[in-house]
Design an enzyme around this catalytic site. Structure first.
Site, short mmCIF file in Angstrom:
data_model
loop_
_atom_site.label_atom_id
_atom_site.label_comp_id
_atom_site.label_asym_id
_atom_site.label_seq_id
_atom_site.Cartn_x
_atom_site.Cartn_y
_atom_site.Cartn_z
N CYS A 63 6.38 -13.04 -1.49
CA CYS A 63 5.41 -13.40 -2.52
C CYS A 63 5.45 -14.84 -2.96
CB CYS A 63 5.62 -12.53 -3.75
SG CYS A 63 5.20 -10.85 -3.47
N GLY A 102 0.80 -1.22 0.00
CA GLY A 102 0.00 0.00 0.00
C GLY A 102 0.83 1.26 0.00
N ALA A 153 1.78 -15.78 -12.23
CA ALA A 153 3.04 -15.14 -12.59
C ALA A 153 4.11 -15.45 -11.54
CB ALA A 153 2.85 -13.64 -12.74
N GLN A 190 6.60 -17.97 -2.06
CA GLN A 190 6.11 -19.12 -1.31
C GLN A 190 4.63 -18.97 -1.03
OE1 GLN A 190 8.36 -21.53 0.76
NE2 GLN A 190 7.17 -21.78 2.62
N LEU A 230 -1.12 -14.83 -9.09
CA LEU A 230 -0.63 -16.07 -8.50
C LEU A 230 0.19 -16.86 -9.52
CD1 LEU A 230 -3.81 -17.25 -6.55
CD2 LEU A 230 -1.85 -15.99 -5.68
N THR A 278 -0.66 -16.47 5.82
CA THR A 278 -1.02 -17.87 5.64
C THR A 278 -1.53 -18.41 6.97
OG1 THR A 278 0.69 -18.07 3.96
CG2 THR A 278 -0.14 -20.11 4.92
N ASN A 329 -2.88 -7.23 5.17
CA ASN A 329 -2.13 -8.49 5.14
C ASN A 329 -3.06 -9.66 4.89
OD1 ASN A 329 -0.86 -6.54 7.24
ND2 ASN A 329 0.82 -7.91 6.69
N THR A 330 -2.56 -10.63 4.18
CA THR A 330 -3.29 -11.89 4.03
C THR A 330 -2.32 -13.01 4.43
OG1 THR A 330 -2.63 -11.95 1.71
CG2 THR A 330 -4.81 -11.11 2.19
N ALA A 372 4.11 -17.93 -9.45
CA ALA A 372 4.40 -19.36 -9.47
C ALA A 372 5.37 -19.70 -10.61
CB ALA A 372 3.10 -20.15 -9.62
#
EC number: 1.1.1.22
Lengths: 480, 480
Positions: free
Chosen positions: A272, A13, A219, A274, A217, A90, A87-88, A221
């Site tokens: 990003c 952000g 890209a 992992q 996701l 895991t 935040n997202t 990966a």
């Protein structure tokens, strides 16, 4: 005047909004966060995030059309466009633990938006979220809408830490996904107009909502897979006497493959790769696609294998024992020119060595001692909760010392692990280092930045990832 | 006059030597093979291999400095440089069955060279062989040398079937690997001088022997992985309503990834990809690297999964039964503009449908009926033995008919499977096709070449790989 509000003043952000403010003087941009210390840091001379060029951008706009505030509700209510950049992390327990994204912060942001809104709004997903999150968010907003119309867009970020400002100034692409309805298309156009202030239109891609989410996701990966693939080849090179740099160079000359992201190393890091792969794996499993999930899991498995392999090489080279031995670690950040340590391979390597009771002396030009101690004390994925919810005052790990100089770190050490490709590590006085180390003296180059022949002439036993092995190392095979 | 002899007049040896002869008028090039019919075909107006531009190249040089002969021993004895370009089929039994390369032909070539040589020679590995084969070959030659000096070089080919001549004229790279001894370096230079007649020196890479061998396998593994990765994403796109073409376009815009080899399809084919990956997997296992072997195996698994998934989609769409139903197959070659069917996904798809007792009508503009019948009758990997050792007169499969016209193939059919991206399939009169099919009429586009909206307007139920599903298909989920 168009008003933009960004919820979340983190790595994504902050820099993004600063650049928008710089490039769009006619737009008022407010970055809000519930973390008071973080907002105060953004308003001070010491920004809470280090990125080359960020200071300059912020100081040009702050107070003019860029503001940082903890008054979240006020600015959300006033905004035309709301970026949600929370935040997202895991999940660490429950369904999908270790793989699924925890959407707690996202959901509470959506509910707050619904509570305070008094006019129609465009809500933009900026953080990385699983595919179809937009549907869930839309349901929350719609069922609490009180007549207000919301358009949900997906606008995933593609920044690389360390080059965030550069990436924002000249992005490879800006992705904007939205519903294919008249209202959805209009919202997409509004956001596109913002970016068009400085991004050529042919780099602004609009796709349907799901394609946009998957693209981010996918890209990441693909990029992570390139690294894992060349790392997998590096193991085979060591076993066969081939040279991974030569193999990667030849492979990269094929224009269908390209030369980027083909540097073998101790492993990829950063927040990003992992996380996005684990998200992708989880989404595949939720959609009944175990074969696809297993395919992408392998990228993570090879990354873990590469780090384990490196640790095993260190320990086995020293007669299978490092207990009480001093090992120097040069570089802790996940890549050079950043102080970011999220998912850095250095954490796993250090923990591996600590598990074998080594004494570790760490030097990194930019990472703070607090950060290092915190990283080595906490469990995986804790870093992705907001700072004020992270464990406080972790017990300092006694086997670890942090020093401010490479020569201090290596003094009296048995081995030297290079884990980040900082430029200064290429030009150290290795003769001086050798003279002050225990013998035999080892260099384990996890980034292939040293000239192994020169170091061997000095007297070091050198291990470089993916290169033909020293005779010493051949006689001491690493066994996982 | 420098004399080159190439053992093996197949897909690799033939075109390569023809181009060398064309570009190097001062070099005599002889291609030898023990197969009399093949050599006779090379000397006739109907070459045994179809490649665009090959006819022209051969006719310019044949009889001048390019010759084809079955007198193997004579020409080997006279040659300065010997290219060994024999088949290296995948073993079908014993150690490494299904994965390891069968080096029988390679070994017998080496023994023959040792028997007939009367002067020093450079021996060049041109076919794909496992890493360290050069060592084994060197041992055979050295232990039978009678004082003659051999230098073994690795010069793997990077041709793509269908564009072999173009690839040979302007290669992305030419790899030459040799021993890092004075004699080895001299031999490398000799071969480099040959290619330098037409290839810019910066595209001629010389590496140590092992790196050169690994580079070929690794390059093909990386390319195949790109296809499997986008195919894996296509499955997720179908499950989530995303569009794989949009995702792939966005991913490909990232210059670190690049846009090539990101077309989702029913699966990759061709003689190189599967075989090279299986070789790589076997080499990893032989070197005690199971984690790396598993990593590369996944590329094959996803390819198999993609083909199975496609077949399941066809059968599930037609009420889980295709017994007795006519299914048209458009395209049998593994890619357009070639008659090559090695490892074509069409074989697996057709066998899958035959397993469910469908009646198949196949049209391909270039593949012969003999080839199709042979492919569907034989076991995997039989094609990689020399033609004269392949099974003769296989029983024609009664459920399969081959026709010379797309409209004949689709007449009375329930479904159309497009398996090769031939240009003519894009411009067929689909209204005419629809009118003559059973209803409901299905199109299963394994190459994403048709416009699904137009076909839906005509009345077809359309399945395109990686695209949002038709309502009909959503209601009939394919379960593996």
């Amino acid at each position: 005047m168009v008003k933009i509000c960004c919820i979340g003043a983190g790595y994504v952000g902050g820099p993004t909004m600063a650049v928008i403010a710089l490039k769009c003087p006619d737009i008022e941009v407010v970055v809000v966060d519930i973390s008071k210390p973080r907002i105060e840091a953004w308003n001070s001379d010491t920004l809470p995030i280090y990125e080359p060029g960020l200071d300059d951008v912020v100081k040009q706009c702050r107070g003019r059309n860029l503001f940082f505030s903890t008054d979240v509700e006020k600015h959300v209510a006033e905004a035309d466009i709301i970026f949600v950049s929370v935040n997202t992390p895991t999940k660490t327990r429950g369904l999908g633990a270790g793989k699924a994204a925890d959407l707690t912060y996202w959901e509470s942001a959506a509910r707050m938006i619904a509570d305070v809104s008094k006019s129609d709004k465009i809500v933009v997903e900026k953080s990385t979220v699983p595919v179809k999150t937009a549907e869930a968010i839309e349901k929350i907003l719609t069922h609490n809408s009180k007549g207000i119309n919301y358009q949900i867009l997906s606008n995933p970020e593609f920044l690389a830490e360390g080059t965030a400002i550069e990436d924002l100034f000249k992005p490879d692409r800006v992705l904007i996904g939205g519903r294919e309805t008249p209202e959805g298309r209009k919202a997409v156009q509004a956001l596109k107009d913002v970016y068009a202030h400085w991004v050529p239109e042919d780099r602004i891609l609009t796709t349907n909502l799901w394609s946009a989410e998957l693209s981010k996701l996918a890209a990441n990966a693909f990029l992570a897979q390139r690294i894992s693939s060349v790392n997998a080849i590096s193991a085979l090179c060591e076993a066969t006497g081939a040279n991974v740099t030569e193999v990667a160079y030849a492979v990269g000359k094929d224009t269908r493959i390209g030369p980027k992201f083909l540097n073998a190393s101790v492993g990829f890091g950063g927040s990003c790769f992992q996380k996005d792969i684990l998200n992708l794996v989880y989404i595949c499993e939720c959609n009944g696609l175990p074969e696809v999930a297993n395919y992408w899991k392998q990228v993570i498995k090879i990354n873990d294998y590469q780090k384990s392999r490196f640790v095993n090489r260190v320990v086995s080279s020293m007669f299978n024992t490092v207990a009480g031995k001093k090992i120097a670690v040069l570089g802790f950040a996940f890549k050079k020119d950043t102080g970011d340590t999220r998912e850095t391979p250095a954490i796993d390597v250090c923990k591996g060595l600590l598990g074998d009771k080594a004494q570790i002396s760490i030097y990194d030009p930019q990472v703070t001692e607090d950060q290092i101690q915190r990283d080595l004390a906490m469990n995986k994925f804790d870093w992705d909760h907001p700072m004020h919810l992270q464990p406080t005052s972790p017990t300092a790990v006694k086997q670890v010392s942090c020093v401010w100089d490479a020569y201090e770190a290596t003094k009296g050490a048995h081995g030297l692990c290079i884990l980040t490709e900082w430029d200064e590590f290429k030009t150290l006085d290795y003769q001086k280092i050798f003279d002050n180390m225990q013998k035999p003296a080892f260099v384990f180059d996890g980034r292939n930045i040293v000239d192994s022949e020169k170091l061997r002439e000095i007297g070091f036993i050198v291990y470089s990832i993916g290169k033909p092995l020293d005779a010493w190392l051949k006689d001491m095979p690493a066994v996982a």
